[in-house]
Design a protein around this motif. Structure first.
Motif, mmCIF file in Angstrom:
data_model
loop_
_atom_site.group_PDB
_atom_site.id
_atom_site.type_symbol
_atom_site.label_atom_id
_atom_site.label_comp_id
_atom_site.label_asym_id
_atom_site.label_seq_id
_atom_site.Cartn_x
_atom_site.Cartn_y
_atom_site.Cartn_z
ATOM 1 N N VAL A 71 70.004 40.231 -9.998
ATOM 2 C CA VAL A 71 70.750 41.055 -10.936
ATOM 3 C C VAL A 71 72.220 40.681 -10.946
ATOM 4 O O VAL A 71 72.858 40.603 -11.983
ATOM 5 N N VAL A 72 72.747 40.398 -9.703
ATOM 6 C CA VAL A 72 74.151 39.975 -9.604
ATOM 7 C C VAL A 72 74.320 38.609 -10.252
ATOM 8 O O VAL A 72 75.263 38.336 -10.990
ATOM 9 N N GLU A 73 73.375 37.737 -9.903
ATOM 10 C CA GLU A 73 73.468 36.386 -10.459
ATOM 11 C C GLU A 73 73.419 36.431 -11.973
ATOM 12 O O GLU A 73 74.191 35.772 -12.650
ATOM 13 N N LYS A 74 72.520 37.244 -12.524
ATOM 14 C CA LYS A 74 72.406 37.306 -13.972
ATOM 15 C C LYS A 74 73.669 37.864 -14.588
ATOM 16 O O LYS A 74 74.165 37.338 -15.596
ATOM 17 N N ALA A 75 74.232 38.901 -13.979
ATOM 18 C CA ALA A 75 75.462 39.494 -14.530
ATOM 19 C C ALA A 75 76.633 38.514 -14.439
ATOM 20 O O ALA A 75 77.452 38.409 -15.360
ATOM 21 N N PHE A 76 76.722 37.791 -13.329
ATOM 22 C CA PHE A 76 77.827 36.840 -13.137
ATOM 23 C C PHE A 76 77.733 35.681 -14.127
ATOM 24 O O PHE A 76 78.718 35.298 -14.771
ATOM 25 N N GLY B 99 84.126 32.234 -19.952
ATOM 26 C CA GLY B 99 84.515 30.925 -19.411
ATOM 27 C C GLY B 99 84.523 29.813 -20.402
ATOM 28 O O GLY B 99 84.622 28.641 -20.019
ATOM 29 N N GLY B 100 84.402 30.100 -21.674
ATOM 30 C CA GLY B 100 84.449 29.046 -22.675
ATOM 31 C C GLY B 100 83.207 28.184 -22.647
ATOM 32 O O GLY B 100 82.164 28.557 -22.098
ATOM 33 N N ALA B 101 83.331 27.002 -23.252
ATOM 34 C CA ALA B 101 82.193 26.091 -23.332
ATOM 35 C C ALA B 101 81.742 25.656 -21.957
ATOM 36 O O ALA B 101 80.555 25.562 -21.657
ATOM 37 N N CYS B 102 82.709 25.375 -21.077
ATOM 38 C CA CYS B 102 82.328 24.953 -19.713
ATOM 39 C C CYS B 102 81.707 26.102 -18.945
ATOM 40 O O CYS B 102 80.798 25.894 -18.115
ATOM 41 N N GLY B 103 82.146 27.357 -19.193
ATOM 42 C CA GLY B 103 81.505 28.513 -18.524
ATOM 43 C C GLY B 103 80.062 28.627 -18.927
ATOM 44 O O GLY B 103 79.193 28.916 -18.090
ATOM 45 N N THR B 104 79.770 28.433 -20.201
ATOM 46 C CA THR B 104 78.393 28.496 -20.683
ATOM 47 C C THR B 104 77.576 27.388 -20.039
ATOM 48 O O THR B 104 76.428 27.618 -19.610
ATOM 49 N N LEU C 115 86.386 30.109 -9.469
ATOM 50 C CA LEU C 115 85.821 29.579 -10.694
ATOM 51 C C LEU C 115 86.318 30.348 -11.906
ATOM 52 O O LEU C 115 86.596 29.770 -12.971
ATOM 53 N N SER C 116 86.424 31.680 -11.752
ATOM 54 C CA SER C 116 86.938 32.501 -12.864
ATOM 55 C C SER C 116 88.361 32.091 -13.210
ATOM 56 O O SER C 116 88.745 31.983 -14.393
ATOM 57 N N ILE C 117 89.182 31.819 -12.197
ATOM 58 C CA ILE C 117 90.569 31.386 -12.447
ATOM 59 C C ILE C 117 90.579 30.063 -13.192
ATOM 60 O O ILE C 117 91.341 29.856 -14.155
ATOM 61 N N VAL C 118 89.732 29.125 -12.754
ATOM 62 C CA VAL C 118 89.686 27.805 -13.367
ATOM 63 C C VAL C 118 89.290 27.898 -14.834
ATOM 64 O O VAL C 118 89.925 27.318 -15.728
ATOM 65 N N LEU C 119 88.201 28.663 -15.121
ATOM 66 C CA LEU C 119 87.679 28.694 -16.475
ATOM 67 C C LEU C 119 88.630 29.380 -17.441
ATOM 68 O O LEU C 119 88.645 29.076 -18.633
ATOM 69 N N ARG C 120 89.401 30.353 -16.959
ATOM 70 C CA ARG C 120 90.308 31.069 -17.850
ATOM 71 C C ARG C 120 91.654 30.348 -18.036
ATOM 72 O O ARG C 120 92.442 30.727 -18.894
ATOM 73 N N LEU D 107 83.419 21.566 -10.749
ATOM 74 C CA LEU D 107 83.391 22.709 -11.648
ATOM 75 C C LEU D 107 84.740 22.755 -12.342
ATOM 76 O O LEU D 107 85.774 22.844 -11.686
ATOM 77 N N TYR D 108 84.779 22.648 -13.712
ATOM 78 C CA TYR D 108 86.061 22.526 -14.393
ATOM 79 C C TYR D 108 86.033 23.311 -15.698
ATOM 80 O O TYR D 108 84.985 23.789 -16.135
ATOM 81 N N ASN D 109 87.220 23.420 -16.284
ATOM 82 C CA ASN D 109 87.365 24.214 -17.502
ATOM 83 C C ASN D 109 87.384 23.323 -18.736
ATOM 84 O O ASN D 109 87.289 22.097 -18.659
ATOM 85 N N ASP D 110 87.496 24.024 -19.892
ATOM 86 C CA ASP D 110 87.454 23.293 -21.161
ATOM 87 C C ASP D 110 88.613 22.292 -21.284
ATOM 88 O O ASP D 110 88.446 21.186 -21.831
#
Length: 822
Positions: A4-9, A17-22, A48-53, A69-72
């Motif tokens: 449930v946590v994994e799915k929510a995260f 997280g943009g395209a890279c978050g998806t 990871l949240s900091i990176v993606l945003r 693991l990187y951002n757009d």
């Protein structure tokens, strides 16, 4: 991680997280260290949240393997390597270009931060290779146990900044090179070149300033410069003139004296123009030049004292000197500078004009000089070879021919000097070019004229020597012939003695003939010149010519339809034609043809314009080479064997032709024959003789003349003695003098005399001077001038009877009869 946590995260990653978050949310992590939900620790999720945003390119390398693991923003940076790079380990990702390899990662995880600036990277984007510059900063990320669990890398794209900095550096380099070239060009100008700011504060002074004043450059105001280097009488005027130019927005002009390193003042003309900023229109610089006009000023001061018309002449001189300001652009000397690739760096109007004249193309700065001649390979090769000598790095000067043959190919004197940059590296060369076509032609003409003058002087010297020898020889022959004649009269009749005397006389007479040849060469013989038909003279010589050349040579003679009348001495003319025939005979030992033509021609070359009679003799003999032909008319030059020729034949003919205002021309081809042309001025039958031939001798019988008192004057004792003996044998009372002064003394003390016979060439007082002095005191005294022909100068005009040496007693008696009875 619970499902449930994994799915929510993961849903949150996809949403925020943009395209890279998806992509991260949908990525298959089963084969990686993040397959277990527990691996997704709060520290990882937070990082990871900091990176993606973040809008800044960031990559998170997690775990020991360094999973990417990187951002757009980072995905855009890496281009076509995305999305394959996502989830890959550092080892598989190939991030060595970023400096992120296993060793570096281990160092960062160990607590060592990584910072790099302007790192150059190459990525492929949209199928094309892109060059990128980035600033890189990497730091460790703590896990749940506060130990480093990953690395956070911030990648800043600084491509625009780096490229801008590089462009700025390149522009600064170009500017430095331009300044170096400017300084080199300015330092070649003989004037002092200077640049000041809008207020007159000095920013630049050329090398000539330091060489003249001995002072190094430093920034100075107009007042400081005036106080340090300008004469105190001129300093206020200079400062005021510059201020006036600033106030009135006009050019600056002033004349003043500048102190030299040697402590002397020299006058200079100072001229400057303002330069305005093209955007603001404000004056930002003053560009000026100081020209040394000291010599001009001294000349002007001298002219003030000597010339009342000072104002006009000073204005002309000033106008002339003012041209010095534009000397580089407007000089007649052609100037051009090129770089190592033959691109034109600078060119003045004279060079552009001349290039256009000889090649039909007008070059300008920035053009490639070889490209202009690409369609003319031969001229291009010539120009390339010339400039290549200048680009060798050493000064060089040479004279060469350049240009399109269909337009013009002048000769130029080209001087090359190398161009170096501020570091001393060769960057090109420049040239100074002068058209020397006319100069070379004049030099060639001068060499030819000097050669002709030397030949003329040599022949003149030989002529003078020959004339002098002939004079002395005539005196000797005079003594010999006179004494032989008296000896013949007073010896008893004896055949053997008569034969010996006749032989001696014959030898002396042959010597007389030789002196006549010498005098003919020296152009000092007496000629009996009268209008004669040359055809008649030649016709009268046919038998003599045929006997002289022999039966093996065919003689052909051609006459013009109109009688060829010329002023000539018939005897000398016959001798000249005979000499030419004998020379032709000797050149044809195996026989041949000798052609003698007489025609009319117009004078050309070195002849005075007019009509001429031409006697042309052509043989088919051996001919002469050029060297022999040049020497053919020189005295005593002969190609015949020893004892077979005097070498005076052609020189005698040449001298005769010159005396008759004509010329002798020779041409010859080895193996084909020789052509001799004797040119004589044409005359009419009624033309007056120039010198009347000697009259027929008067036969004087012994005792026909009464005894006379005669004074004989001659500095040669043998001649004097012979003459005195002949006169006394004729029954006359004779006194003799050895000089003009002695003769005048005898005339005064022992006169009167019935006749004076005097030599011409005597020291201190010659015969002409003696005659004038004697006539002044004794105007009725008959005077006979005895001369060896060579003695009389051409400008001597004496109305006196002359008796040529050597003379015999009969000739002497004839002259006495004319003077004492006539």
């Amino acid at each position: 991680m619970p499902a449930v946590v994994e799915k929510a995260f993961l849903q949150k990653l996809a949403e925020t997280g943009g395209a890279c978050g998806t992509l991260i949310a949908s990525h298959d992590w089963r084969a990686t260290a993040l397959a277990d939900a527990a691996a997704w620790t709060p520290a990882l999720r937070t990082s990871l949240s900091i990176v993606l945003r973040s809008p800044v390119p960031m990559v998170l390398l997690w775990g020991p393997e360094g999973l990417c693991l990187y951002n757009d923003a980072f995905s855009i940076l890496v281009g076509d390597r995305h999305p394959d790079l996502l989830g890959a380990s550092v080892r598989d990702a190939g991030l060595d270009a970023l400096g992120l390899d296993a060793e570096t990662m281990a160092g960062v995880l160990g607590g060592k931060a990584l910072t790099d600036h302007a790192r150059e990277l190459t990525f492929r984007r949209d199928g094309a290779v892109r060059q990128v510059f980035v600033d890189l900063g990497c730091s460790p990320v703590a896990g749940e146990d506060e130990a480093p669990a990953g690395i956070l890398c911030v990648v800043t794209d600084v491509t625009d900044r780096v490229l801008a900095e590089r462009q700025r550096d390149a522009a600064e380099t170009v500017l430095k090179d331009s300044e170096a070239e400017f300084r080199l060009m300015v330092d070649t100008v003989p004037q002092i070149i200077w640049i000041a700011d809008a207020n007159g504060q000095m920013e630049f002074l050329s090398r000539q300033f330091s060489e003249y004043t001995g002072a190094g450059f430093r920034s100075m105001s107009p007042g400081e410069i005036a106080g340090a280097f300008i004469h105190s009488d001129d300093a206020p005027h200079v400062v005021a003139a510059f201020q006036k130019a600033r106030d009135n927005d006009e050019a600056h002009f002033s004349e003043h004296r500048i102190l030299s390193a040697a402590g002397e003042y020299r006058w200079f003309l100072d001229r400057a123009h303002s330069y305005r900023d093209r955007h603001t229109g404000e004056v930002t610089r003053w560009f000026g030049a100081s020209v040394d006009i000291h010599d001009r000023r001294l000349a002007e001061e001298g002219l003030r004292e000597l010339n009342a018309n000072l104002e006009e002449r000073v204005a002309e001189r000033t106008a002339e000197r003012n041209l010095l300001g534009a000397i580089v652009e407007h000089t007649d000397v052609m100037v051009m500078a090129v770089d190592l690739d033959y691109n034109i760096l600078a060119i003045n109007a004279a060079n552009a004009d001349e290039f256009e004249r000889v090649f039909g193309l007008r070059p300008k700065a920035g053009d490639n000089i070889l490209a202009h001649l690409a369609d003319r390979p031969e001229q291009q090769a010539e120009v390339r070879a010339g400039w290549a000598r200048g680009l060798g790095g050493e000064p060089v000067t040479f004279i060469e021919e350049f240009g399109d043959p269909e337009r013009a190919r002048p000769y130029y004197e080209v001087t090359f000097r190398p161009l170096h940059d501020a570091e001393g590296a060769l960057i090109g060369c420049y040239q100074f070019v002068t058209d020397v076509t006319d100069r070379l032609r004049r030099e060639a003409e001068l060499i030819e004229a000097q050669s002709a003058l030397r030949q003329s002087q040599k022949l003149e010297a030989i002529g003078q020597l020959t004339g002098g020898v002939a004079h002395d020889f005539n005196n000797l022959l005079m003594a010999i012939l006179g004494n032989l004649e008296l000896l013949r009269k007073h010896l008893p009749a004896d055949p053997r003695t008569a034969r010996l005397i006749d032989g001696a006389v014959l030898g002396a007479q042959r010597g007389t003939a030789l002196t006549q040849r010498l005098l003919a060469f020296a152009r000092r013989q007496d000629l009996s010149v009268e209008p004669r038909d040359l055809s008649e003279i030649v016709n009268g010589m046919v038998d003599l010519l045929e006997q002289s050349i022999g039966s093996g040579i065919e003689l052909a003679i051609s006459h013009p339809a109109e009688a060829p009348i010329a002023l000539v001495d018939a005897n000398q003319m016959e001798l000249a034609i005979l000499n030419l025939a004998v020379n032709a005979r000797d050149a044809m030992p195996n026989g041949g043809q000798l052609t003698l033509e007489i025609d009319h021609a117009a004078g050309d070359g070195d002849l005075v314009p007019g009509d001429y009679v031409r006697v042309v003799m052509t043989d088919t003999g051996q001919g002469m080479d050029d060297e022999t032909l040049k020497k053919a008319t020189e005295p005593f030059f002969s190609t015949k064997g020893v004892g077979k020729g005097t070498g005076l034949g052609l020189s005698m003919i040449h001298g005769l032709a010159s005396q008759l205002q004509g010329t002798l021309r020779l041409s010859s081809v080895v193996g084909e024959g020789t052509r001799a042309e004797l040119w004589l001025p044409r005359a009419s039958r009624d033309a007056a003789p120039i010198v009347v031939a000697a009259a027929e001798p008067i036969i004087v019988e012994p005792g026909e003349l009464p005894p006379a008192r005669i004074l004989v004057v001659d500095d040669d004792m043998l001649v004097s003695m012979s003459t005195v003996d002949m006169l006394r044998d004729l029954g006359h009372d004779v006194l003799e003098a050895a000089s003009g002064a002695e003769a005048l003394e005898i005339l005064a003390q022992d006169g009167p005399f019935d006749l004076m016979i005097t030599d011409y060439a005597m020291p201190r007082m010659n015969g002409a001077e003696l005659a004038r002095a004697a006539r002044g005191s004794y105007p009725r005294l008959p005077i006979l001038l005895a001369t060896g022909n060579a003695e009389m100068p051409a400008d001597e005009r004496l109305d006196l009877p002359r008796l040529g040496k050597p003379y015999n007693q009969s000739q002497l008696a004839t002259q006495l009869h004319r003077l004492l009875r006539g």
